[in-house]
Design an enzyme around this catalytic site. Structure first.
Site, PDB file in Angstrom:
ATOM      1  N   ASP A  34       8.524  31.371  24.048  1.00  0.00           N
ATOM      2  CA  ASP A  34       8.645  32.697  23.436  1.00  0.00           C
ATOM      3  C   ASP A  34       7.389  33.518  23.714  1.00  0.00           C
ATOM      4  OD1 ASP A  34      11.073  32.087  22.369  1.00  0.00           O
ATOM      5  OD2 ASP A  34      10.417  31.969  20.272  1.00  0.00           O
ATOM      6  N   LYS A  55      12.464  37.263  24.018  1.00  0.00           N
ATOM      7  CA  LYS A  55      13.366  38.414  23.938  1.00  0.00           C
ATOM      8  C   LYS A  55      12.937  39.223  22.722  1.00  0.00           C
ATOM      9  CE  LYS A  55      16.699  35.269  23.699  1.00  0.00           C
ATOM     10  NZ  LYS A  55      16.680  35.141  22.312  1.00  0.00           N
ATOM     11  N   MET A 168      12.249  39.586  10.072  1.00  0.00           N
ATOM     12  CA  MET A 168      12.668  40.670  10.968  1.00  0.00           C
ATOM     13  C   MET A 168      13.102  41.905  10.186  1.00  0.00           C
ATOM     14  SD  MET A 168      14.756  38.598  13.906  1.00  0.00           S
ATOM     15  CE  MET A 168      15.475  37.346  12.895  1.00  0.00           C
TER      16      MET A 168
HETATM   17  C1  LIG Z   1      13.055  35.683  15.841  1.00  0.00           C
HETATM   18  S1  LIG Z   1      12.338  35.360  14.279  1.00  0.00           S
HETATM   19  C2  LIG Z   1      11.737  33.737  14.559  1.00  0.00           C
HETATM   20  C3  LIG Z   1      11.331  33.019  13.304  1.00  0.00           C
HETATM   21  C4  LIG Z   1      10.672  31.676  13.585  1.00  0.00           C
HETATM   22  N1  LIG Z   1      11.606  30.767  14.202  1.00  0.00           N
HETATM   23  C5  LIG Z   1      10.065  31.044  12.345  1.00  0.00           C
HETATM   24  O1  LIG Z   1      10.518  29.967  11.941  1.00  0.00           O
HETATM   25  O2  LIG Z   1       9.126  31.619  11.787  1.00  0.00           O
HETATM   26  C6  LIG Z   1      10.906  36.368  14.365  1.00  0.00           C
HETATM   27  C7  LIG Z   1      10.475  36.857  12.985  1.00  0.00           C
HETATM   28  O3  LIG Z   1       9.777  35.819  12.310  1.00  0.00           O
HETATM   29  C8  LIG Z   1       8.767  36.382  11.499  1.00  0.00           C
HETATM   30  N2  LIG Z   1       7.462  35.900  11.976  1.00  0.00           N
HETATM   31  C9  LIG Z   1       7.236  35.081  13.011  1.00  0.00           C
HETATM   32  N3  LIG Z   1       5.927  34.785  13.123  1.00  0.00           N
HETATM   33  C10 LIG Z   1       5.313  35.453  12.123  1.00  0.00           C
HETATM   34  C11 LIG Z   1       3.944  35.562  11.703  1.00  0.00           C
HETATM   35  N4  LIG Z   1       2.965  34.913  12.321  1.00  0.00           N
HETATM   36  N5  LIG Z   1       3.669  36.333  10.631  1.00  0.00           N
HETATM   37  C12 LIG Z   1       4.649  36.994   9.975  1.00  0.00           C
HETATM   38  N6  LIG Z   1       5.946  36.931  10.325  1.00  0.00           N
HETATM   39  C13 LIG Z   1       6.272  36.167  11.384  1.00  0.00           C
HETATM   40  C14 LIG Z   1       8.900  37.896  11.618  1.00  0.00           C
HETATM   41  O4  LIG Z   1       9.790  38.335  10.615  1.00  0.00           O
HETATM   42  C15 LIG Z   1       9.518  38.017  12.988  1.00  0.00           C
HETATM   43  O5  LIG Z   1      10.186  39.263  13.137  1.00  0.00           O
END
Ligand SMILES: C[S@@+](CC[C@H](N)C(=O)[O-])C[C@H]1O[C@@H](n2cnc3c(N)ncnc32)[C@H](O)[C@@H]1O
Length: 254
Positions: A34, A55, A168
């Protein structure tokens, strides 16, 4: 025929990777990763070809189909194939589509869990998401639906939950706040917005449900989760934990 590992890279800081994930990365022949995976995490896969397949949310499903196909093809040419995903691979990461494609092609796979954004954010805030006496029920939701996907009833889940973590959602802050207040969630429900949790540039903004649109406007463009519920009353903007600089050295000591 090789094996495909769906590996959680964690929320950002490279030293939040699991030891199992690190060991698999060292053995990897090819890594599909990713966009937000830390460069130090990728460096662990020293002998692997590294291919970015990140993506943007809401992107067209052919992009996902293309990734599925590349995983299947790679497993035909390599012994150890890694699909490295932010956070935990099974949460909001379209892992099931990859699993289905691998199963259909008869390819062996394994999931390696990772630290998800919700728990990374609770650590930044210094709160327990299931504080005794306040919360026995946590939901992880996203209001975001890809093109062609049926609407989901995220607001009902948030309303019913003691603690909610919205993934998200920052780009939809106005709609989220309005919809939850309209549905009966009190305006003064404590809320935190955590951007780029565990990254050096991470940011914590605290307020109430009514403040969400304003907090989202103050946030930057990093990945963001919104947390709400009574447990957030105790939230504090903690100083950022310092991530270990040299994870290779850390792993040698482990
Ligand atoms: C496609 S989702 C993937 C989530 C991921 N698989 C997880 O378990 O955290 C992406 C979303 O995860 C959240 N996210 C991922 N990393 C983050 C971080 N370091 N801080 C805050 N939100 C995060 C946000 O809401 C972002 O838009």
């Amino acid at each position: 025929m090789g094996k495909v590992y769906l590996v959680g890279a964690g929320p950002g800081a490279p030293d939040l990777l699991t030891l199992r994930a690190a060991e698999i990365l060292k053995r990897a022949d090819i890594v599909f990763h990713d966009a937000l995976v830390h460069p130090q995490t990728l460096d662990l896969a020293a002998r692997a070809d590294k291919i970015a397949v990140g993506k943007r949310s809401g992107s067209h499903s052919t992009a996902q189909k293309f990734i599925n196909k590349r995983l299947v093809d790679a497993a035909r040419d390599h012994r150890v194939v890694v699909r490295l995903k932010g956070g935990d691979p099974t949460l909001f990461g379209r892992a099931q589509e990859e699993i289905d494609a691998l199963r259909a092609a008869g390819i062996d796979f394994e999931i390696v869990p990772g630290v998800t954004a919700a728990t990374a954010a609770s650590a930044e805030l210094g709160v327990s998401l299931t504080r005794r006496g306040f919360a026995r029920h946590v939901v992880f939701v996203t209001p975001r639906a890809a093109k062609g996907e049926p609407e989901n009833d995220w607001a009902t889940s948030v309303l019913a939950a003691d603690t909610a973590v919205i993934y998200m959602g920052a780009g939809l802050a106005d709609a989220i706040s309005a919809e939850l207040i309209r549905s009966g969630k009190p305006k003064d429900t404590p809320l935190a917005l955590v951007e780029s949790a565990t990254f050096f540039e991470r940011r914590v903004l605290l307020g109430t449900l009514a403040d969400l649109p304003e907090l989202a406007r103050r946030a930057g463009s990093g990945p963001t989760v919104v947390l709400l519920g009574a447990v957030l009353k105790a939230a504090i903007a903690k100083p950022a934990a310092v991530a270990v600089e040299d994870i290779e050295a850390l792993l040698r000591q482990a």
